[in-house]
Design a protein around this motif. Structure first.
Motif, PDB file in Angstrom:
ATOM      1  N   GLU A   1       0.828  -1.210   0.000  1.00  0.00           N
ATOM      2  CA  GLU A   1       0.000   0.000   0.000  1.00  0.00           C
ATOM      3  C   GLU A   1       0.861   1.259   0.000  1.00  0.00           C
ATOM      4  N   GLY A   2       0.539   2.176  -0.916  1.00  0.00           N
ATOM      5  CA  GLY A   2       1.251   3.441  -0.983  1.00  0.00           C
ATOM      6  C   GLY A   2       2.500   3.421  -1.842  1.00  0.00           C
ATOM      7  N   TYR A   3       2.841   2.271  -2.414  1.00  0.00           N
ATOM      8  CA  TYR A   3       4.052   2.155  -3.221  1.00  0.00           C
ATOM      9  C   TYR A   3       3.736   1.553  -4.582  1.00  0.00           C
ATOM     10  N   ASN A   4       4.355   2.093  -5.607  1.00  0.00           N
ATOM     11  CA  ASN A   4       4.288   1.517  -6.936  1.00  0.00           C
ATOM     12  C   ASN A   4       5.038   0.181  -6.913  1.00  0.00           C
ATOM     13  N   HIS A   5       4.558  -0.774  -7.676  1.00  0.00           N
ATOM     14  CA  HIS A   5       5.185  -2.099  -7.710  1.00  0.00           C
ATOM     15  C   HIS A   5       6.664  -2.033  -8.077  1.00  0.00           C
ATOM     16  N   ALA A   6       7.026  -1.164  -9.024  1.00  0.00           N
ATOM     17  CA  ALA A   6       8.427  -1.042  -9.430  1.00  0.00           C
ATOM     18  C   ALA A   6       9.274  -0.423  -8.326  1.00  0.00           C
ATOM     19  N   HIS A   7       8.673   0.435  -7.530  1.00  0.00           N
ATOM     20  CA  HIS A   7       9.375   1.047  -6.406  1.00  0.00           C
ATOM     21  C   HIS A   7       9.727  -0.018  -5.363  1.00  0.00           C
ATOM     22  N   VAL A   8       8.768  -0.871  -5.060  1.00  0.00           N
ATOM     23  CA  VAL A   8       9.011  -1.952  -4.088  1.00  0.00           C
ATOM     24  C   VAL A   8      10.113  -2.874  -4.613  1.00  0.00           C
ATOM     25  N   ALA A   9      10.051  -3.207  -5.904  1.00  0.00           N
ATOM     26  CA  ALA A   9      11.072  -4.084  -6.494  1.00  0.00           C
ATOM     27  C   ALA A   9      12.450  -3.427  -6.430  1.00  0.00           C
TER      28      ALA A   9
ATOM     29  N   LYS B   1      -2.960   3.447 -22.061  1.00  0.00           N
ATOM     30  CA  LYS B   1      -2.500   3.023 -23.390  1.00  0.00           C
ATOM     31  C   LYS B   1      -1.803   4.171 -24.119  1.00  0.00           C
ATOM     32  N   LYS B   2      -2.375   5.379 -24.032  1.00  0.00           N
ATOM     33  CA  LYS B   2      -1.762   6.538 -24.683  1.00  0.00           C
ATOM     34  C   LYS B   2      -0.390   6.828 -24.082  1.00  0.00           C
ATOM     35  N   ASP B   3      -0.312   6.764 -22.750  1.00  0.00           N
ATOM     36  CA  ASP B   3       0.973   6.980 -22.081  1.00  0.00           C
ATOM     37  C   ASP B   3       1.991   5.929 -22.529  1.00  0.00           C
ATOM     38  N   ALA B   4       1.561   4.671 -22.595  1.00  0.00           N
ATOM     39  CA  ALA B   4       2.464   3.578 -22.981  1.00  0.00           C
ATOM     40  C   ALA B   4       2.957   3.748 -24.411  1.00  0.00           C
ATOM     41  N   GLU B   5       2.092   4.210 -25.298  1.00  0.00           N
ATOM     42  CA  GLU B   5       2.494   4.453 -26.689  1.00  0.00           C
ATOM     43  C   GLU B   5       3.563   5.533 -26.780  1.00  0.00           C
ATOM     44  N   ARG B   6       3.548   6.474 -25.850  1.00  0.00           N
ATOM     45  CA  ARG B   6       4.572   7.535 -25.793  1.00  0.00           C
ATOM     46  C   ARG B   6       5.819   7.064 -25.048  1.00  0.00           C
ATOM     47  N   GLY B   7       5.786   5.844 -24.533  1.00  0.00           N
ATOM     48  CA  GLY B   7       6.936   5.326 -23.787  1.00  0.00           C
ATOM     49  C   GLY B   7       6.908   5.650 -22.316  1.00  0.00           C
ATOM     50  N   ASP B   8       5.788   6.184 -21.826  1.00  0.00           N
ATOM     51  CA  ASP B   8       5.665   6.548 -20.417  1.00  0.00           C
ATOM     52  C   ASP B   8       4.925   5.432 -19.680  1.00  0.00           C
ATOM     53  N   LEU B   9       5.675   4.656 -18.923  1.00  0.00           N
ATOM     54  CA  LEU B   9       5.089   3.518 -18.205  1.00  0.00           C
ATOM     55  C   LEU B   9       5.014   3.761 -16.700  1.00  0.00           C
ATOM     56  N   ARG B  10       5.140   5.019 -16.282  1.00  0.00           N
ATOM     57  CA  ARG B  10       5.180   5.303 -14.850  1.00  0.00           C
ATOM     58  C   ARG B  10       3.896   4.939 -14.112  1.00  0.00           C
ATOM     59  N   LYS B  11       2.765   4.935 -14.794  1.00  0.00           N
ATOM     60  CA  LYS B  11       1.501   4.625 -14.119  1.00  0.00           C
ATOM     61  C   LYS B  11       0.996   3.222 -14.448  1.00  0.00           C
ATOM     62  N   MET B  12       1.836   2.401 -15.068  1.00  0.00           N
ATOM     63  CA  MET B  12       1.441   1.041 -15.438  1.00  0.00           C
ATOM     64  C   MET B  12       1.126   0.236 -14.172  1.00  0.00           C
ATOM     65  N   TYR B  13       0.000  -0.439 -14.203  1.00  0.00           N
ATOM     66  CA  TYR B  13      -0.391  -1.276 -13.067  1.00  0.00           C
ATOM     67  C   TYR B  13       0.535  -2.492 -12.994  1.00  0.00           C
ATOM     68  N   GLY B  14       0.593  -3.081 -11.832  1.00  0.00           N
ATOM     69  CA  GLY B  14       1.414  -4.280 -11.689  1.00  0.00           C
ATOM     70  C   GLY B  14       1.455  -4.751 -10.250  1.00  0.00           C
ATOM     71  N   VAL B  15       2.142  -5.840 -10.061  1.00  0.00           N
ATOM     72  CA  VAL B  15       2.365  -6.419  -8.748  1.00  0.00           C
ATOM     73  C   VAL B  15       3.850  -6.729  -8.621  1.00  0.00           C
ATOM     74  N   VAL B  16       4.260  -7.019  -7.414  1.00  0.00           N
ATOM     75  CA  VAL B  16       5.599  -7.533  -7.158  1.00  0.00           C
ATOM     76  C   VAL B  16       5.443  -9.032  -7.039  1.00  0.00           C
TER      77      VAL B  16
END
Length: 161
Positions: free
Chosen positions: A36-44, A81-96
């Protein structure tokens, strides 16, 4: 091993262990979780860079499964999807995802749980920055060389150009 991991991870405050995975009726030693409170990539990044624990993060080629695990709001999908097409994956959902094998000792699982608990309780001890590809790094940090690479015997074997 699986019982230890699930037991340790499920008791951590602020940590959600997602649906345990089974195949052929047997539990897999794969543990997808969110903090909670952390992006999955941040935790990784925290686990890998600061604690020396290798985990994976993201959607791991299972977009729909992970989207359902994290209950991602589909109303945001078009913008994502628009962000991802521009190469911006900062808000991509995910898990660790942590995983274990037959040779993984239980104390490794206990260490994983302890270190996640440290992040939850104390926050991070370094200044992390997120790149547009979604990954995190520690500002002005250069990883130390392994001890074997700093020994005189290793230096003697390096050929000068």
């Amino acid at each position: 091993l699986i019982e230890t991991a699930r037991g340790k991870l499920e008791t951590l405050t602020g940590v959600t262990v997602h649906v345990p995975l089974k195949t052929d009726g047997r539990w897999l030693a794969v543990f997808p979780f969110s903090v909670e409170g952390y992006n999955h990539a941040h935790v990784a990044a925290f686990l890998g860079l600061a604690r020396g624990i290798a985990v994976r993060s993201g959607h791991m080629c299972q977009h729909e499964l992970v989207r359902n695990l994290v209950s991602y709001d589909l109303a945001n999908l078009d913008q994502l999807k628009k962000d991802a097409e521009r190469g911006d994956l900062r808000k991509m959902y995910g898990v660790v995802r942590a995983s274990a094998g037959p040779s993984t000792p239980c104390h490794f699982i206990e260490r994983l749980a302890r270190d996640i608990g440290i992040l939850v309780e104390n926050g991070e001890s370094a200044e992390y920055h997120q790149m547009s590809n979604g990954r995190y790094y520690i500002k002005d940090w250069v990883p130390p060389l392994p001890h074997s690479m700093t020994s005189i015997s290793w230096l003697n074997n390096v050929k000068s150009s």
